[in-house]
Design an enzyme around this catalytic site. Structure first.
Site, PDB file in Angstrom:
ATOM      1  N   LYS A  78      -1.749   5.614  -0.693  1.00  0.00           N
ATOM      2  CA  LYS A  78      -2.744   5.684   0.385  1.00  0.00           C
ATOM      3  C   LYS A  78      -3.489   7.019   0.309  1.00  0.00           C
ATOM      4  O   LYS A  78      -2.863   8.062   0.071  1.00  0.00           O
ATOM      5  CB  LYS A  78      -2.021   5.542   1.733  1.00  0.00           C
ATOM      6  N   SER A 153      -3.772   0.364   9.163  1.00  0.00           N
ATOM      7  CA  SER A 153      -4.742   1.126   8.408  1.00  0.00           C
ATOM      8  C   SER A 153      -4.470   1.180   6.898  1.00  0.00           C
ATOM      9  O   SER A 153      -5.373   1.478   6.129  1.00  0.00           O
ATOM     10  CB  SER A 153      -4.812   2.555   8.942  1.00  0.00           C
ATOM     11  N   SER A 177       0.670   0.604  10.932  1.00  0.00           N
ATOM     12  CA  SER A 177      -0.240   0.676   9.774  1.00  0.00           C
ATOM     13  C   SER A 177       0.388   0.392   8.417  1.00  0.00           C
ATOM     14  O   SER A 177      -0.337   0.253   7.435  1.00  0.00           O
ATOM     15  CB  SER A 177      -0.929   2.038   9.739  1.00  0.00           C
TER      16      SER A 177
END
Lengths: 485, 97
Positions: A78, A153, A177
């Site tokens: 990420k 997310s 997330s």
């Protein structure tokens, strides 16, 4: 035969037995990225050259017999983790050109283990969102149906792994997330206990809630990655000095007599019928495997937890994001005449709409006259939520709930209605409020889209989650299904 | 809780963030919607409940006092949008007069 949908443990065996080299595997994955990335857009930055260098180094290690389960395994991270010398944007215009001078602890540990990083994964800007539509750069598409969002997310992480653009990812989870995108993309997503994994070098959103964890094809892979990223770090004062067990030891497949709690409240209002059916079927499967299930456990009111979250997270965010002033790094508005104008306009032009909303909510909740009514009140209700979970875990080893109230939704469905977007995290948020660990595991499909079932345990008892989830997974076939893309 | 345009402008000022004119109305409507969802908390009795600021028990995090290298000046300055030698450069903080 293709290797891009392999698990970490399958890949490790191939590498260890020298049936494939990391360079061969990495080249195959890079080709896969070139093939599917135009449709999926999971990456913000692709680091092809560095990946091949890492693969060469991994092959050298393997030849020397110095191999870990992650050595030579291609993955994506990420874009919230600082990577030394590699642009780290948090999917924000504010950090479009930020090149960190150091590695996050998670990245350092994975580098030490010999990972091959193919690139940085797209996300909602500063991890604020549930669809990855808030990325300042581009949306990411769900590989199961490209008209749908991948969740968020950590949407780029989940879509990338689901599309075979990396064998695993590490995401972050402040209110769901990791787990919600894992559920939407048919993967396993684990949010460890707060303090289990170091937050050093992980760009801060809400510091009392943020936690990093794996997104993988199966439960075994989640345990392997957790083994590598966990542990106390003196660079993170909130990481806990708790011993790290070998999490793969929990994968026994035996859950006879395990006490599992279910709340009928979490299976009622607002839950899609297909999701409910899959979850109920999954829980009955756990019963068949010998677990002792109570279907009427009292759990915290998810609506109250949601309110607590949307006060505490934006409050912490408004303080954390005060650092983006256009002075030290990142974007700066070029044409302002004074110092204050530069700062006001840098923040006005550098942040996207959802980030601005959360900064505004947080600033309001912390401002004079409202602090007691909002922030302090939320912190007190947080105590009550923790207590309710503590009481439940006196009687049960694991609690099972849906991960999300629906499957992946279509682009544009919720982006203009923040409150309805927030509701997609209604089952994951209470877990972050309490700081406890939870994992989403694939448990079925509805109209071609994956459904996730959430396993929750008390603090630092990731083993109970892994144990229950592994037994469930091994008795089903959901984890071995892949999208056609 | 309904916010006014003036409330929104006051919060934006505290957050050091300017807003476009049409953004102010949008922000007022959306923030008011979000605040409505917080009302549920006022129905919960928190008399004599201690607040939680982070979920784990606090412990005294100390470490041995050993000197270790930190990032170099150049590493830190490399990302500066504007610099003057070893300094971050910004507009004047005070007026000249």
């Amino acid at each position: 035969m293709s290797n891009y949908y392999n698990t970490i443990h399958e890949t490790h065996k191939l590498l260890k037995d020298k049936e494939i080299s990391s360079v061969e595997l990495t080249k195959e994955l890079i080709n896969r990225v070139h093939d599917v990335e135009p449709k999926v857009q999971a990456f913000v930055t692709i680091t092809e050259d560095q990946a091949l260098e890492q693969a060469k180094a991994a092959d050298k290690r393997i030849a020397e017999g110095n191999i870990t389960e992650l050595t030579g395994v291609p993955c994506l991270m990420k874009d919230i983790f600082c990577t030394k010398g590699i642009t780290t944007t948090c999917s924000s215009k504010m950090l479009y050109n930020f090149v960190p001078p150091y590695d996050a602890t998670v990245i350092k540990k994975l580098n030490d283990a010999g990972m091959v990083m193919l690139g940085k994964a797209n996300m909602d800007e500063f991890a604020m969102g549930s669809s990855t539509e808030n990325s300042a750069f581009h949306p990411t598409r769900n590989p199961w149906n490209t008209d749908c969002v991948p969740g968020g997310s950590s949407g780029g992480s989940a879509a990338g792994v689901a599309a075979g653009e990396g064998l695993f990812s590490v995401g972050t989870d402040t209110g769901g997330s990791i787990r919600q995108p894992a559920a939407y993309c048919g993967l396993v997503g684990l949010k460890p206990t707060y303090g289990r994994v170091s937050r050093y070098g992980m760009i801060a959103f809400a510091s009392s809630l943020d936690q990093a964890g794996p997104i993988t094809h199966d439960v075994t892979d989640a345990a392997i990655v957790l083994n590598h990223i966990s542990g106390f770090d003196d660079k993170d004062g909130t990481s806990m000095p708790v011993e790290v067990p070998d999490y793969t030891k929990a994968l026994t497949g035996d859950i006879k007599g395990m006490k599992i709690g279910v709340s009928s409240e979490y299976l009622s209002a607002g839950l899609d019928d297909d999701v409910k059916e899959a979850i109920v079927k999954g829980i009955k499967q756990l019963e068949t495997l010998g677990a002792d299930v109570n279907w009427e456990v009292k759990l915290p009111d998810p609506k109250a937890a949601l309110a607590v979250y949307y006060i505490i997270a934006p409050s912490e965010a408004s303080a954390n994001l005060a650092r983006y002033d256009g002075v030290k790094y990142g974007y700066v508005y070029p044409d302002a005449a004074t110092m204050w104008d530069t700062m006001h306009l840098t923040r006005a032009k550098g942040f996207g709409p959802e980030v601005k909303r959360r900064i505004m909510i947080g600033t309001y909740a912390l401002s004079a006259g409202y602090y007691d009514a909002y922030y302090l009140k939320a912190q007190k209700v947080r105590t009550l939520i923790r207590k309710q979970f503590d009481e439940a875990f006196e009687k049960y080893d694991v609690i099972v709930t849906p991960t999300a109230p629906s499957t992946a939704f279509k682009f544009g469905d919720k982006i203009n209605d923040p409150v309805s977007m927030y509701l997609s995290d209604v089952y994951t948020i209470p877990v972050n409020i309490a700081g406890i660990p939870a994992m989403s595991v694939p448990c079925g499909f509805s109209k071609g889209l994956p459904i996730g079932m959430q396993f929750i345990a008390k603090s630092f008892n990731e083993e109970a989650i892994l144990k229950a989830a592994y037994a469930y997974e091994q008795s089903t076939n959901w984890h071995s299904m892949h999208p056609e893309i | 809780m309904e916010l006014s345009r003036e409330d929104v402008l006051h919060i934006a000022k505290l957050a050091k963030m300017s807003l476009e004119d049409d953004e102010i109305d949008q922000m007022r409507d959306k923030l008011s919607d979000i605040l409505k969802n917080f009302e549920i908390l006022q129905t919960i009795d928190t008399e004599s409940v201690e607040p939680t600021s982070q979920p784990n028990e606090l412990y005294n995090a100390t470490k041995p006092d050993i000197v270790v290298p930190s990032l170099s000046h150049e590493d830190i300055m490399a990302n500066a949008p504007h610099r003057d030698g070893d300094f971050f450069k910004i507009h004047a903080v005070m007026d000249e007069d």
